[in-house]
Design a protein around this motif. Structure first.
Motif, PDB file in Angstrom:
ATOM      1  N   SER A  34       0.848  -1.190   0.000  1.00  0.00           N
ATOM      2  CA  SER A  34       0.000   0.000   0.000  1.00  0.00           C
ATOM      3  C   SER A  34       0.887   1.245   0.000  1.00  0.00           C
ATOM      4  CB  SER A  34      -0.895   0.005   1.241  1.00  0.00           C
ATOM      5  OG  SER A  34      -0.111   0.204   2.404  1.00  0.00           O
ATOM      6  N   SER A  35       0.296   2.390  -0.196  1.00  0.00           N
ATOM      7  CA  SER A  35       1.044   3.649  -0.172  1.00  0.00           C
ATOM      8  C   SER A  35       1.741   3.845   1.165  1.00  0.00           C
ATOM      9  CB  SER A  35       0.110   4.831  -0.427  1.00  0.00           C
ATOM     10  OG  SER A  35      -0.490   4.708  -1.683  1.00  0.00           O
ATOM     11  N   ARG A  36       1.059   3.516   2.242  1.00  0.00           N
ATOM     12  CA  ARG A  36       1.635   3.651   3.584  1.00  0.00           C
ATOM     13  C   ARG A  36       2.847   2.733   3.738  1.00  0.00           C
ATOM     14  NH1 ARG A  36       3.232   6.830   6.538  1.00  0.00           N
ATOM     15  NH2 ARG A  36       1.422   7.991   5.927  1.00  0.00           N
ATOM     16  N   GLU A  37       2.749   1.511   3.254  1.00  0.00           N
ATOM     17  CA  GLU A  37       3.868   0.572   3.346  1.00  0.00           C
ATOM     18  C   GLU A  37       5.059   1.059   2.511  1.00  0.00           C
ATOM     19  OE1 GLU A  37       1.386  -3.577   4.079  1.00  0.00           O
ATOM     20  OE2 GLU A  37       1.566  -2.774   2.045  1.00  0.00           O
ATOM     21  N   ALA A  59       2.685   6.560  -9.059  1.00  0.00           N
ATOM     22  CA  ALA A  59       1.655   5.640  -9.559  1.00  0.00           C
ATOM     23  C   ALA A  59       1.028   6.182 -10.841  1.00  0.00           C
ATOM     24  CB  ALA A  59       0.584   5.426  -8.495  1.00  0.00           C
ATOM     25  N   ASP A  60       0.729   7.477 -10.869  1.00  0.00           N
ATOM     26  CA  ASP A  60       0.128   8.086 -12.056  1.00  0.00           C
ATOM     27  C   ASP A  60       1.055   8.011 -13.258  1.00  0.00           C
ATOM     28  OD1 ASP A  60      -2.122   8.661 -10.610  1.00  0.00           O
ATOM     29  OD2 ASP A  60      -1.633  10.786 -10.298  1.00  0.00           O
ATOM     30  N   GLN A  61       2.357   8.067 -13.015  1.00  0.00           N
ATOM     31  CA  GLN A  61       3.328   7.993 -14.101  1.00  0.00           C
ATOM     32  C   GLN A  61       3.650   6.549 -14.486  1.00  0.00           C
ATOM     33  OE1 GLN A  61       6.497  10.401 -12.514  1.00  0.00           O
ATOM     34  NE2 GLN A  61       5.517  12.305 -13.119  1.00  0.00           N
ATOM     35  N   GLY A  62       3.062   5.590 -13.766  1.00  0.00           N
ATOM     36  CA  GLY A  62       3.218   4.178 -14.123  1.00  0.00           C
ATOM     37  C   GLY A  62       4.459   3.507 -13.587  1.00  0.00           C
ATOM     38  N   TYR A  63       5.173   4.149 -12.661  1.00  0.00           N
ATOM     39  CA  TYR A  63       6.413   3.582 -12.138  1.00  0.00           C
ATOM     40  C   TYR A  63       6.175   2.415 -11.178  1.00  0.00           C
ATOM     41  CZ  TYR A  63       8.520   7.890 -13.882  1.00  0.00           C
ATOM     42  OH  TYR A  63       8.936   8.924 -14.667  1.00  0.00           O
ATOM     43  N   LEU A  64       5.021   2.370 -10.544  1.00  0.00           N
ATOM     44  CA  LEU A  64       4.762   1.373  -9.508  1.00  0.00           C
ATOM     45  C   LEU A  64       3.975   0.165 -10.007  1.00  0.00           C
ATOM     46  CD1 LEU A  64       3.902   3.767  -6.548  1.00  0.00           C
ATOM     47  CD2 LEU A  64       6.117   2.877  -7.252  1.00  0.00           C
ATOM     48  N   GLY A  65       3.731   0.080 -11.287  1.00  0.00           N
ATOM     49  CA  GLY A  65       2.985  -1.051 -11.835  1.00  0.00           C
ATOM     50  C   GLY A  65       1.488  -0.807 -11.779  1.00  0.00           C
ATOM     51  N   ASP A  66       0.733  -1.810 -12.164  1.00  0.00           N
ATOM     52  CA  ASP A  66      -0.729  -1.706 -12.177  1.00  0.00           C
ATOM     53  C   ASP A  66      -1.269  -1.790 -10.756  1.00  0.00           C
ATOM     54  OD1 ASP A  66      -0.708  -1.590 -14.945  1.00  0.00           O
ATOM     55  OD2 ASP A  66      -0.828  -3.774 -15.139  1.00  0.00           O
ATOM     56  N   CYS A  67      -2.055  -0.800 -10.374  1.00  0.00           N
ATOM     57  CA  CYS A  67      -2.618  -0.799  -9.030  1.00  0.00           C
ATOM     58  C   CYS A  67      -3.976  -1.501  -9.030  1.00  0.00           C
ATOM     59  CB  CYS A  67      -2.733   0.612  -8.484  1.00  0.00           C
ATOM     60  SG  CYS A  67      -3.917   1.651  -9.331  1.00  0.00           S
ATOM     61  N   ILE A  68      -4.313  -2.015  -7.858  1.00  0.00           N
ATOM     62  CA  ILE A  68      -5.614  -2.652  -7.670  1.00  0.00           C
ATOM     63  C   ILE A  68      -6.280  -2.027  -6.454  1.00  0.00           C
ATOM     64  CG2 ILE A  68      -4.907  -4.836  -8.715  1.00  0.00           C
ATOM     65  CD1 ILE A  68      -4.681  -5.991  -5.877  1.00  0.00           C
ATOM     66  N   LYS A  80      -8.984  -0.735   6.082  1.00  0.00           N
ATOM     67  CA  LYS A  80      -8.669   0.460   6.849  1.00  0.00           C
ATOM     68  C   LYS A  80      -9.597   1.583   6.401  1.00  0.00           C
ATOM     69  CE  LYS A  80      -4.208  -1.049   8.090  1.00  0.00           C
ATOM     70  NZ  LYS A  80      -4.138  -2.274   7.419  1.00  0.00           N
ATOM     71  N   GLN A  81      -9.584   2.644   7.164  1.00  0.00           N
ATOM     72  CA  GLN A  81     -10.400   3.803   6.832  1.00  0.00           C
ATOM     73  C   GLN A  81      -9.785   4.528   5.640  1.00  0.00           C
ATOM     74  OE1 GLN A  81     -13.291   4.656   8.261  1.00  0.00           O
ATOM     75  NE2 GLN A  81     -13.161   2.833   9.512  1.00  0.00           N
ATOM     76  N   GLY A  82     -10.571   5.275   4.950  1.00  0.00           N
ATOM     77  CA  GLY A  82     -10.069   6.055   3.825  1.00  0.00           C
ATOM     78  C   GLY A  82     -10.942   5.844   2.615  1.00  0.00           C
ATOM     79  N   ASN A  83     -10.800   6.741   1.653  1.00  0.00           N
ATOM     80  CA  ASN A  83     -11.626   6.673   0.453  1.00  0.00           C
ATOM     81  C   ASN A  83     -11.243   5.493  -0.423  1.00  0.00           C
ATOM     82  OD1 ASN A  83     -12.921   8.970   1.261  1.00  0.00           O
ATOM     83  ND2 ASN A  83     -11.580  10.340   0.149  1.00  0.00           N
ATOM     84  N   LYS A  84     -10.059   5.539  -0.951  1.00  0.00           N
ATOM     85  CA  LYS A  84      -9.588   4.478  -1.842  1.00  0.00           C
ATOM     86  C   LYS A  84      -8.331   3.884  -1.240  1.00  0.00           C
ATOM     87  CE  LYS A  84     -12.100   4.669  -5.687  1.00  0.00           C
ATOM     88  NZ  LYS A  84     -12.661   3.589  -6.391  1.00  0.00           N
ATOM     89  N   ARG A  85      -8.211   2.598  -1.349  1.00  0.00           N
ATOM     90  CA  ARG A  85      -7.015   1.911  -0.864  1.00  0.00           C
ATOM     91  C   ARG A  85      -6.412   1.179  -2.041  1.00  0.00           C
ATOM     92  NH1 ARG A  85      -4.538   2.295   3.761  1.00  0.00           N
ATOM     93  NH2 ARG A  85      -4.105   0.106   3.613  1.00  0.00           N
ATOM     94  N   PHE A  86      -5.415   1.778  -2.654  1.00  0.00           N
ATOM     95  CA  PHE A  86      -4.767   1.155  -3.791  1.00  0.00           C
ATOM     96  C   PHE A  86      -3.575   0.335  -3.332  1.00  0.00           C
ATOM     97  CE2 PHE A  86      -6.704   4.888  -5.963  1.00  0.00           C
ATOM     98  CZ  PHE A  86      -7.576   4.154  -6.763  1.00  0.00           C
ATOM     99  N   LEU A  87      -3.389  -0.777  -3.990  1.00  0.00           N
ATOM    100  CA  LEU A  87      -2.243  -1.645  -3.736  1.00  0.00           C
ATOM    101  C   LEU A  87      -1.427  -1.750  -5.013  1.00  0.00           C
ATOM    102  CD1 LEU A  87      -3.963  -4.541  -1.758  1.00  0.00           C
ATOM    103  CD2 LEU A  87      -2.713  -2.601  -0.834  1.00  0.00           C
ATOM    104  N   PHE A  88      -0.122  -1.839  -4.851  1.00  0.00           N
ATOM    105  CA  PHE A  88       0.788  -1.917  -5.981  1.00  0.00           C
ATOM    106  C   PHE A  88       1.579  -3.214  -5.893  1.00  0.00           C
ATOM    107  CE2 PHE A  88       0.138   2.437  -4.618  1.00  0.00           C
ATOM    108  CZ  PHE A  88      -0.366   3.010  -5.773  1.00  0.00           C
ATOM    109  N   PRO A  89       1.923  -3.818  -7.030  1.00  0.00           N
ATOM    110  CA  PRO A  89       2.699  -5.064  -7.005  1.00  0.00           C
ATOM    111  C   PRO A  89       4.031  -4.856  -6.285  1.00  0.00           C
ATOM    112  CG  PRO A  89       1.891  -4.603  -9.217  1.00  0.00           C
ATOM    113  CD  PRO A  89       1.595  -3.397  -8.383  1.00  0.00           C
TER     114      PRO A  89
END
Length: 160
Positions: A34-37, A59-68, A80-89
């Motif tokens: 996750s972003s926090r990690e 992430a927007d520039q594509g450096y972190l791979g496809d997010c889910i 966890k709390q929050g609007n969106k929780r994106f995960l990266f490979p």
């Protein structure tokens, strides 16, 4: 009484199936960060305090791979709390951090090091470095014997 036993067995099998699904999702989740990690890795490995905006830009520039989306992909895990929780490979993120110099080994090739796993003073030269997840292992050639030790963890080396 037999009916209650049958219902209890059905409930037990349902709970075991849910537990297995939970454990499967938990294991699959380990392949993502996750972003926090990511920020925690930056702080612990590079001593750099980053921001969520930096991670979002990467992430927007594509450096972190496809997010889910964590909630869609792992609904059984505690969210966890929050609007969106994106995960990266995980591997994509760690490769990017390594290329950018934020994830770097403590020692370099040709550094003279002391091995702490042996009781007597044992010196060697680092001949190569391998990255395994967030950690590094080293190939060390011993000075006395010329023997090459493979996959020596960072924790077992000291620079004098």
């Amino acid at each position: 009484m037999k009916q209650k036993i049958a219902e209890a067995h059905a409930l037990l099998s349902q709970l075991e199936a849910e537990r297995n699904n939970y454990l499967t999702q938990l294991e699959k989740r380990k392949a993502f960060l996750s972003s926090r990690e990511i920020l925690d890795i930056l702080e612990s490995k590079a001593g750099r305090a980053g921001s969520m905006a930096t991670v979002k830009r990467w992430a927007d520039q594509g450096y972190l791979g496809d997010c889910i989306d964590e909630r869609e992909s792992f609904p059984l895990l505690v969210s966890k709390q929050g609007n969106k929780r994106f995960l990266f490979p995980r591997e994509s993120v760690l490769t990017y951090l390594y290329k950018k110099g934020y994830l770097r080994p403590s020692y370099e090739v040709l550094d003279r090091v002391q091995l702490t796993r042996k009781r007597d003073c044992c010196w060697g030269i680092i001949t190569s470095i391998e990255r395994s997840d967030q950690h590094f292992t080293y190939h060390v050639q011993l000075e006395k014997t010329g023997e090459v030790l493979l996959s020596v963890p960072e924790e077992e080396l000291l620079i004098p």
